[in-house]
Motif scaffolding. Sequence first.
Motif, short mmCIF file in Angstrom:
data_model
loop_
_atom_site.label_atom_id
_atom_site.label_comp_id
_atom_site.label_asym_id
_atom_site.label_seq_id
_atom_site.Cartn_x
_atom_site.Cartn_y
_atom_site.Cartn_z
N VAL A 96 0.83 -1.21 0.00
CA VAL A 96 0.00 0.00 0.00
C VAL A 96 0.87 1.26 0.00
CG1 VAL A 96 -1.76 1.30 1.27
CG2 VAL A 96 -1.97 -1.18 1.03
N LEU A 100 0.61 4.05 -2.77
CA LEU A 100 0.34 5.46 -2.46
C LEU A 100 1.39 6.34 -3.11
CD1 LEU A 100 -0.61 5.17 1.34
CD2 LEU A 100 -2.15 5.77 -0.53
N ARG A 126 -5.57 1.65 -8.78
CA ARG A 126 -6.87 1.46 -8.11
C ARG A 126 -7.34 2.70 -7.36
NH1 ARG A 126 -6.64 -1.69 -2.70
NH2 ARG A 126 -4.56 -1.27 -1.91
N PHE A 127 -6.49 3.71 -7.27
CA PHE A 127 -6.96 4.95 -6.65
C PHE A 127 -7.70 5.84 -7.66
CE2 PHE A 127 -3.18 3.91 -3.97
CZ PHE A 127 -3.91 3.51 -2.87
N ARG A 177 2.82 21.91 4.29
CA ARG A 177 2.62 20.68 5.07
C ARG A 177 1.62 19.77 4.38
NH1 ARG A 177 -0.65 23.47 9.93
NH2 ARG A 177 -2.73 23.01 9.19
N GLY A 178 1.54 18.57 4.88
CA GLY A 178 0.62 17.59 4.33
C GLY A 178 0.97 17.27 2.88
N PHE A 179 -0.05 17.06 2.06
CA PHE A 179 0.18 16.73 0.66
C PHE A 179 0.84 17.89 -0.08
CE2 PHE A 179 -1.17 15.52 -3.69
CZ PHE A 179 -0.73 14.21 -3.68
N ARG B 512 -6.61 15.29 6.23
CA ARG B 512 -5.81 15.66 5.06
C ARG B 512 -5.15 17.03 5.29
NH1 ARG B 512 -7.77 19.75 2.22
NH2 ARG B 512 -9.51 18.72 1.20
N ASP B 513 -5.94 17.97 5.81
CA ASP B 513 -5.41 19.32 6.06
C ASP B 513 -4.33 19.33 7.13
OD1 ASP B 513 -7.03 20.59 4.30
OD2 ASP B 513 -8.46 21.33 5.78
N ARG B 523 0.62 11.22 4.68
CA ARG B 523 0.60 12.32 3.71
C ARG B 523 -0.28 12.00 2.51
NH1 ARG B 523 5.92 12.72 2.27
NH2 ARG B 523 5.78 11.73 0.24
N ILE B 524 -0.12 10.79 1.98
CA ILE B 524 -0.89 10.43 0.78
C ILE B 524 -2.14 9.66 1.17
CG2 ILE B 524 -0.76 9.39 -1.50
CD1 ILE B 524 2.29 9.70 -1.35
N GLY B 525 -2.06 8.84 2.22
CA GLY B 525 -3.22 8.04 2.63
C GLY B 525 -4.42 8.90 3.00
N VAL B 527 -5.19 11.74 1.80
CA VAL B 527 -5.74 12.29 0.55
C VAL B 527 -6.59 11.23 -0.15
CG1 VAL B 527 -5.16 13.17 -1.74
CG2 VAL B 527 -3.85 13.92 0.25
N ARG B 528 -6.05 10.00 -0.21
CA ARG B 528 -6.80 8.92 -0.89
C ARG B 528 -8.08 8.59 -0.13
NH1 ARG B 528 -4.29 10.66 -4.44
NH2 ARG B 528 -2.28 9.86 -5.15
N GLU B 531 -10.56 11.26 -1.05
CA GLU B 531 -11.03 11.06 -2.43
C GLU B 531 -12.05 9.93 -2.51
OE1 GLU B 531 -6.92 12.48 -4.78
OE2 GLU B 531 -7.29 10.35 -4.39
N ARG B 535 -16.02 9.99 -3.62
CA ARG B 535 -16.60 9.14 -4.68
C ARG B 535 -17.84 8.42 -4.17
NH1 ARG B 535 -11.03 7.99 -6.08
NH2 ARG B 535 -11.07 6.09 -4.83
N LEU B 546 -10.97 -0.58 -0.42
CA LEU B 546 -9.88 0.37 -0.58
C LEU B 546 -9.68 1.17 0.71
CD1 LEU B 546 -8.10 1.66 -3.01
CD2 LEU B 546 -9.68 3.56 -2.75
N VAL B 550 -6.21 1.10 2.96
CA VAL B 550 -5.43 2.33 3.18
C VAL B 550 -5.49 2.71 4.66
CG1 VAL B 550 -5.33 4.80 2.68
CG2 VAL B 550 -5.69 3.17 0.83
#
Lengths: 285, 581
Positions: A96, A100, A126-127, A177-179, B512-513, B523-525, B527-528, B531, B535, B546, B550
């Motif tokens: 995972v 990611l 898959r994302f 920060r973050g993403f 996420r913020d 960081r990415i998890g 966001v996913r 998302e 959906r 999913l 995650v």
Amino acid sequence: MTTVDIGIPRRLVEFTVDGETIRVPEGSTILDACTAAGKDIPTLCYGDTLEPANACRVCMVEVEGSRTLVPSCSRKVEPGMVVHTDSERTRTSRKVVLELLASATDLSTTPGVAEWMAETGADPGRFGPDAATVAQPVLVDNELYVRDYGKCILCYKCVDACGEQWQNSFAITVAGRGFDARISTEFSSPLPDSACVYCGNCVEVCPTGALSFKRECDKREDGTWDESRQTATTTICTFCGVGCALTLHVQDNEIVKVTSPHESSVTHGNLCIKGRFGWQHVQNR
Amino acid sequence: MDLKLLDAVASHEEREAVAGFAGGGRDQLLPALHAVNDRVGWISQGALNLICETLHVPPADAYGVASFYSLFALDERPERVVHVCTDLACRITGAETVCDVLTEHVGAAGKARGGVTWLRSPCLGVCERAPAALTFQAGDPATTELLAPATGASAVLAAGRAPAAAEGAPPVIHQKEGLRLLRRVGVVDPSSLDDYRATGGYAALRNALRMGQAAVIREVTDAGLLGRGGAAFPTGRKWAATAAQPAGPHYLVCNADESEPGTFKDRVLLEGDPFALVEAMTIAAFAIGARQGYVYLRGEYPRALRLLRNALDVGRERGFLGVDVMGHAGFSFDIEIRRGAGAYICGEETAIFNSIEGFRGEPRTKPPFPVEQGLFGKPTVVNNVETLVNVPLILTEGAAAYRSIGTEASAGPKLFCLSGNVERPGVYEVPFGATLRELLALAGGVPEGRSLRAVLLGGAAGGFVRPDELDLPLTFEDARAAKTTLGSGVVLVLDDLADLGGFLLRIAEFFRDESCGQCVPCRIGTVRQEEAIRRVLAAGSEEQPLLREVGGVMRDSSICGLGQTAWNAIESAIDRLGALQ
């Protein structure tokens, strides 16, 4: 008389990895111990000459009694520890984490990742097609470096090499920060306006190709970069009296890149601008 | 280190703001950034240059720090900023309407118009008076105005004029019986040391000084006090481990960075009984051998800041802080307030250290634990406000009496923050072991004519409880057995009209913020995760496998508690409420 520093004597610590009992010097990390025992734990942000940032979370292993997985690159071995490097939990986590990363970042020039993804069955697709990415234009604002932050996994190695661990230039940092976190100069100013001294040590440690030497990048672009035609010769830098080890990468009788062996006790892989880039005169024939 | 600076010069105002920091070190970076942001409203290249020269910090580093915090602006921003809370409690009490009215009359969020801009904000910690908005007006001095409850009209009005320096009403405690922790709140003048002493204040410190260091730690250990910040770690054990460290100095940090959505108990204590915290910290410092303490206070609590500052000033004046505290020769202790700048992650115990030291508020890897290597690399105790405020009780009532409150494994009184669709939102104090049903009854239950849909227990990092589970005794052990958590004491009530999907989306947005971005799973998890929830809500797609995968990896492989808990509430909504089907 020559003296050899053999360090202070260290006790051996016994622990178990995947059912096998291993004895390693006290203070070793799980990763050190596993590597010495011939086990292959993937890593991305681990730097052989840097303090572990343990940010990528690719090298996570299971330690019995621990609520979460632990980063093998930074966790020290303790007596009696029972470690699993290839359990269902570690495989899922690795898969995972790679998914990611691959869904957000261009990993096409990151060595090892394609194999690890195939091994774990990672499927970043898959994302979905609308998954947010860090894609952005390539930055070329000087003659020596190319910065392609669409390939950056935020391993912190360039920041550490530029900062207090090696160069002490502090030209770059993690901002935001973050993403939205990204490697940046102050106010995202061009590299020539920053404190950068063009030592190239950040490029040396970058694991993904987000940072590359302009020369190499140009040759890759015009299709003339061919490592199979390259030789690497290690010699001593002639610019000053320090005696840094230089490895000259030569293709078609032309120096195309200069690195330094990480195991060199003088440089540990680091160079200055002269050693790294001051080779054009050799070729002025 | 030679500093290479960008070509920019500080203005007169910026120079004045930074003047007081001459001779300071890197640990003054956060206060210096605040000083400029407070004075001018944003931090220019020239101001950052000046801060870097003054404190000798590399400019890229300082930029990395400044850009970490959401209350700082590095692009020109108007002097007046209205922060509208759109977090959990405010969301279900009409925050979106406030935003809509502001958009119509002032413009889109983040757009400057006529010297003002408005922004969506994470939880402002006044959930009992939701929806809330907080106006910051830069200047000398900077002023703030809290609107709670806010309406579209009052928010537009606030955007149109300089704030009247209103910090909101003092906290109101609805409960009248059986109060210990809250007994002074709303009863004494929180700015008066004499009021505090007249109601038993500083008797506990006197007892502590008489008993000696080891006996204080023993008493706190015997009382069975567990940390109230969410982790429920035994306080006595933490103190003993720190006190025993040979390295010095030792530090004490009070975690007052209350940023968990739905939590406001620490604010109520700070605003209603600030001397109690000062006394409690002094006792803790005496026990662990610390001479210096820090209160890391979230930047969104202007009233708490003023009252705590006053408490420290008065305490120093009267000999309750400083050299030879209360005349006890050889025991010196003082406290510095460190104001946060809008980052939930800074409530994580090791992120606090980085933030105080002037680095990005990223958590550190444990081990080493704070008791060994904490603030400035030295042995450090970090305690939550509520945890500390229990200490004077223990030292006046005695461990045995304290222990008789609550249950065997969860001793003492506990504060809960009731908000959302409940008749009388506010902070309530009950002994551990009271049931959720009893707690809801204290607050009057859901409003007339509505029925209960679910309770979010423990905040965004907590879990949901169904209406048929209200007999859950509120203890750490029962919550654990029921696969939920008391967390920091959030009891957020959702009625049958609440938009559960939107609520879950806000939780995902929040994480996420607020992710610091250091490790990949978080960081990415996060966001996913957001998302995938979008959906489901938009197209009803099947995202559970999913989300589970995650979420599981965020829990298993993130560096700190933020990433490890970012999936808790959403998982429990799926499993216990059948949400996101």
